[in-house]
Design a protein around this motif. Structure first.
Motif, PDB file in Angstrom:
ATOM      1  N   TYR A  46       0.864  -1.181   0.000  1.00 36.38           N
ATOM      2  CA  TYR A  46       0.000   0.000   0.000  1.00 36.38           C
ATOM      3  C   TYR A  46       0.902   1.233   0.000  1.00 36.38           C
ATOM      4  O   TYR A  46       1.709   1.405   0.909  1.00 36.38           O
ATOM      5  CB  TYR A  46      -0.922   0.005   1.221  1.00 36.38           C
ATOM      6  CG  TYR A  46      -1.829  -1.195   1.297  1.00 36.38           C
ATOM      7  CD1 TYR A  46      -3.135  -1.138   0.837  1.00 36.38           C
ATOM      8  CD2 TYR A  46      -1.379  -2.405   1.826  1.00 36.38           C
ATOM      9  CE1 TYR A  46      -3.972  -2.239   0.904  1.00 36.38           C
ATOM     10  CE2 TYR A  46      -2.203  -3.515   1.889  1.00 36.38           C
ATOM     11  CZ  TYR A  46      -3.494  -3.427   1.431  1.00 36.38           C
ATOM     12  OH  TYR A  46      -4.321  -4.523   1.494  1.00 36.38           O
ATOM     13  N   ARG A  47       0.749   2.096  -1.006  1.00 37.75           N
ATOM     14  CA  ARG A  47       1.612   3.276  -1.144  1.00 37.75           C
ATOM     15  C   ARG A  47       0.785   4.558  -1.202  1.00 37.75           C
ATOM     16  O   ARG A  47      -0.330   4.562  -1.711  1.00 37.75           O
ATOM     17  CB  ARG A  47       2.447   3.188  -2.428  1.00 37.75           C
ATOM     18  CG  ARG A  47       3.615   2.224  -2.367  1.00 37.75           C
ATOM     19  CD  ARG A  47       4.539   2.414  -3.557  1.00 37.75           C
ATOM     20  NE  ARG A  47       5.704   1.529  -3.467  1.00 37.75           N
ATOM     21  CZ  ARG A  47       5.742   0.311  -3.998  1.00 37.75           C
ATOM     22  NH1 ARG A  47       4.692  -0.138  -4.665  1.00 37.75           N
ATOM     23  NH2 ARG A  47       6.816  -0.432  -3.861  1.00 37.75           N
ATOM     24  N   GLY A  48       1.400   5.613  -0.676  1.00 40.69           N
ATOM     25  CA  GLY A  48       0.771   6.923  -0.767  1.00 40.69           C
ATOM     26  C   GLY A  48       0.530   7.525   0.603  1.00 40.69           C
ATOM     27  O   GLY A  48       1.281   7.276   1.553  1.00 40.69           O
ATOM     28  N   SER A  49      -0.542   8.295   0.699  1.00 45.24           N
ATOM     29  CA  SER A  49      -0.915   8.943   1.955  1.00 45.24           C
ATOM     30  C   SER A  49      -2.325   8.505   2.332  1.00 45.24           C
ATOM     31  O   SER A  49      -3.244   8.561   1.506  1.00 45.24           O
ATOM     32  CB  SER A  49      -0.855  10.469   1.819  1.00 45.24           C
ATOM     33  OG  SER A  49       0.462  10.896   1.528  1.00 45.24           O
ATOM     34  N   GLY A  50      -2.486   8.065   3.553  1.00 48.74           N
ATOM     35  CA  GLY A  50      -3.776   7.590   4.018  1.00 48.74           C
ATOM     36  C   GLY A  50      -3.601   6.689   5.229  1.00 48.74           C
ATOM     37  O   GLY A  50      -2.568   6.717   5.899  1.00 48.74           O
ATOM     38  N   LYS A  51      -4.625   5.858   5.508  1.00 48.48           N
ATOM     39  CA  LYS A  51      -4.590   5.008   6.688  1.00 48.48           C
ATOM     40  C   LYS A  51      -4.932   3.570   6.304  1.00 48.48           C
ATOM     41  O   LYS A  51      -5.624   3.304   5.310  1.00 48.48           O
ATOM     42  CB  LYS A  51      -5.581   5.509   7.743  1.00 48.48           C
ATOM     43  CG  LYS A  51      -5.277   6.920   8.245  1.00 48.48           C
ATOM     44  CD  LYS A  51      -5.933   7.187   9.596  1.00 48.48           C
ATOM     45  CE  LYS A  51      -7.441   7.120   9.564  1.00 48.48           C
ATOM     46  NZ  LYS A  51      -8.053   7.466  10.868  1.00 48.48           N
ATOM     47  N   ILE A  52      -4.465   2.649   7.159  1.00 49.97           N
ATOM     48  CA  ILE A  52      -4.759   1.227   6.994  1.00 49.97           C
ATOM     49  C   ILE A  52      -5.099   0.657   8.368  1.00 49.97           C
ATOM     50  O   ILE A  52      -4.444   0.960   9.355  1.00 49.97           O
ATOM     51  CB  ILE A  52      -3.540   0.437   6.435  1.00 49.97           C
ATOM     52  CG1 ILE A  52      -3.066   1.031   5.119  1.00 49.97           C
ATOM     53  CG2 ILE A  52      -3.885  -1.036   6.261  1.00 49.97           C
ATOM     54  CD1 ILE A  52      -1.731   0.449   4.649  1.00 49.97           C
ATOM     55  N   LEU A  53      -6.129  -0.184   8.414  1.00 47.94           N
ATOM     56  CA  LEU A  53      -6.431  -0.973   9.605  1.00 47.94           C
ATOM     57  C   LEU A  53      -6.056  -2.413   9.318  1.00 47.94           C
ATOM     58  O   LEU A  53      -6.565  -3.010   8.350  1.00 47.94           O
ATOM     59  CB  LEU A  53      -7.914  -0.886   9.987  1.00 47.94           C
ATOM     60  CG  LEU A  53      -8.363   0.245  10.908  1.00 47.94           C
ATOM     61  CD1 LEU A  53      -9.838   0.095  11.217  1.00 47.94           C
ATOM     62  CD2 LEU A  53      -7.547   0.283  12.194  1.00 47.94           C
ATOM     63  N   MET A  54      -5.190  -2.995  10.147  1.00 49.28           N
ATOM     64  CA  MET A  54      -4.727  -4.359   9.929  1.00 49.28           C
ATOM     65  C   MET A  54      -5.084  -5.228  11.131  1.00 49.28           C
ATOM     66  O   MET A  54      -4.890  -4.828  12.280  1.00 49.28           O
ATOM     67  CB  MET A  54      -3.212  -4.379   9.703  1.00 49.28           C
ATOM     68  CG  MET A  54      -2.674  -5.751   9.319  1.00 49.28           C
ATOM     69  SD  MET A  54      -0.875  -5.804   9.148  1.00 49.28           S
ATOM     70  CE  MET A  54      -0.390  -5.819  10.874  1.00 49.28           C
ATOM     71  N   ALA A  55      -5.610  -6.425  10.836  1.00 57.28           N
ATOM     72  CA  ALA A  55      -5.960  -7.393  11.882  1.00 57.28           C
ATOM     73  C   ALA A  55      -4.897  -8.473  11.905  1.00 57.28           C
ATOM     74  O   ALA A  55      -5.016  -9.480  11.179  1.00 57.28           O
ATOM     75  CB  ALA A  55      -7.338  -7.984  11.623  1.00 57.28           C
ATOM     76  N   PRO A  56      -3.839  -8.337  12.698  1.00 62.70           N
ATOM     77  CA  PRO A  56      -2.719  -9.280  12.648  1.00 62.70           C
ATOM     78  C   PRO A  56      -3.042 -10.661  13.193  1.00 62.70           C
ATOM     79  O   PRO A  56      -2.322 -11.614  12.905  1.00 62.70           O
ATOM     80  CB  PRO A  56      -1.641  -8.586  13.503  1.00 62.70           C
ATOM     81  CG  PRO A  56      -2.419  -7.744  14.462  1.00 62.70           C
ATOM     82  CD  PRO A  56      -3.604  -7.260  13.689  1.00 62.70           C
ATOM     83  N   THR A  57      -4.111 -10.794  13.968  1.00 58.42           N
ATOM     84  CA  THR A  57      -4.413 -12.082  14.593  1.00 58.42           C
ATOM     85  C   THR A  57      -5.599 -12.787  13.943  1.00 58.42           C
ATOM     86  O   THR A  57      -6.004 -13.848  14.387  1.00 58.42           O
ATOM     87  CB  THR A  57      -4.712 -11.895  16.093  1.00 58.42           C
ATOM     88  OG1 THR A  57      -5.822 -10.982  16.248  1.00 58.42           O
ATOM     89  CG2 THR A  57      -3.500 -11.329  16.815  1.00 58.42           C
ATOM     90  N   ALA A  58      -6.170 -12.163  12.910  1.00 57.58           N
ATOM     91  CA  ALA A  58      -7.350 -12.762  12.269  1.00 57.58           C
ATOM     92  C   ALA A  58      -6.962 -13.985  11.464  1.00 57.58           C
ATOM     93  O   ALA A  58      -5.894 -14.004  10.857  1.00 57.58           O
ATOM     94  CB  ALA A  58      -8.030 -11.736  11.372  1.00 57.58           C
TER      95      ALA A  58
END
Length: 251
Positions: free
Chosen positions: A239-251
């Motif tokens: 994912y590149r650029g400017s913005g936000k990401i929500l990641m679920a590392p345990t899913a």
């Protein structure tokens, strides 16, 4: 005027989150158990497997809700189909087919209360304007303010979608207002990346939501084939650029 007894003052329903007119309640114990199911219910509650419900307090505004998610409503609340003609229905039917969402999402408006069905998933309340435009993984959408625009966005390339084990189409929310999402993990386990002209590489489809301003590609984990082979990672989602990401590392 309606008075709802044993709702706001229910000792077993804990309010765990609130944003605007949306409240999230969590049932601390399943009280409707028998001798045969009591042990299972006890250990489920101890491991945070609990039913959660969303209460929407309408004050002249409207909310769009996933089809079949309404449990009850009270007060001067009306429901419409949310479809504005044949063309709109065809567009929403296509969008629902490719994003695995319901084709028609009912809108509830007026002054009163709308309670959604209980779910074992975890509830996230997000301000869409904080994301610019918010792209969601399949099955995440539960409700949003009706002034928020819903559209289908596609991956930049078919190769990126297939190689990254992601869907080719996603639901995208744009505008100002509150979105109610169903997450596979609690907020405490989610990692939020805030990118300012930077990049994040994730091995697998653990990103559950991201800004539409980010460019998604699938690339080798290393610049060389040998490096990717040695690391054992192979392809990663970038994912590149400017913005936000929500990641679920345990899913």
């Amino acid at each position: 005027m309606i008075t709802c007894n044993n709702l706001y003052d229910n000792g077993n329903m804990l309010k765990i989150n609130e944003l605007g007119g949306v409240k999230v309640f969590e049932h601390q114990r399943d009280l409707s158990v028998s001798a045969g199911t009591a042990m299972q219910a006890y250990f489920a509650a101890e491991m945070n497997v609990k039913k959660r419900q969303v209460l929407i307090e309408l004050n002249g505004n409207s909310y769009t809700v996933q089809a079949g998610a309404m449990q009850w409503m009270a007060g001067d609340v009306s429901m419409t189909s949310g479809i504005k003609g044949v063309g709109d229905f065809i567009g929403k039917a296509f969008g629902g087919a490719v994003t695995k969402e319901s084709a028609a999402k009912p809108e509830y408006k007026g002054k009163g209360l709308v309670m959604l069905e209980p779910t074992f998933k975890h509830i996230l309340l997000e301000k869409v304007e904080d994301w610019g435009s918010l792209v969601l993984e399949d099955g995440l959408f539960l409700a949003c303010e009706s002034n928020i625009q819903q559209k289908v966005v596609t991956r930049s390339t078919l190769t990126s979608a297939v190689a990254g084990k992601e869907g080719l189409f996603n639901l995208c929310l744009t505008g100002n207002g509150i979105a109610v999402l169903e997450s596979p993990v609690p907020r405490e386990e989610l990692i939020e990346f805030v990118l300012d002209n930077d990049e994040v590489k994730i091995d697998g489809n653990m990103a559950i939501a991201w800004s539409n301003s980010l460019k998604f590609t699938v690339e080798r984990s290393s610049k060389s084939l040998l490096g990717s082979a040695v690391s054992g990672e192979g392809l990663v989602n970038v994912y590149r650029g400017s913005g936000k990401i929500l990641m679920a590392p345990t899913a």
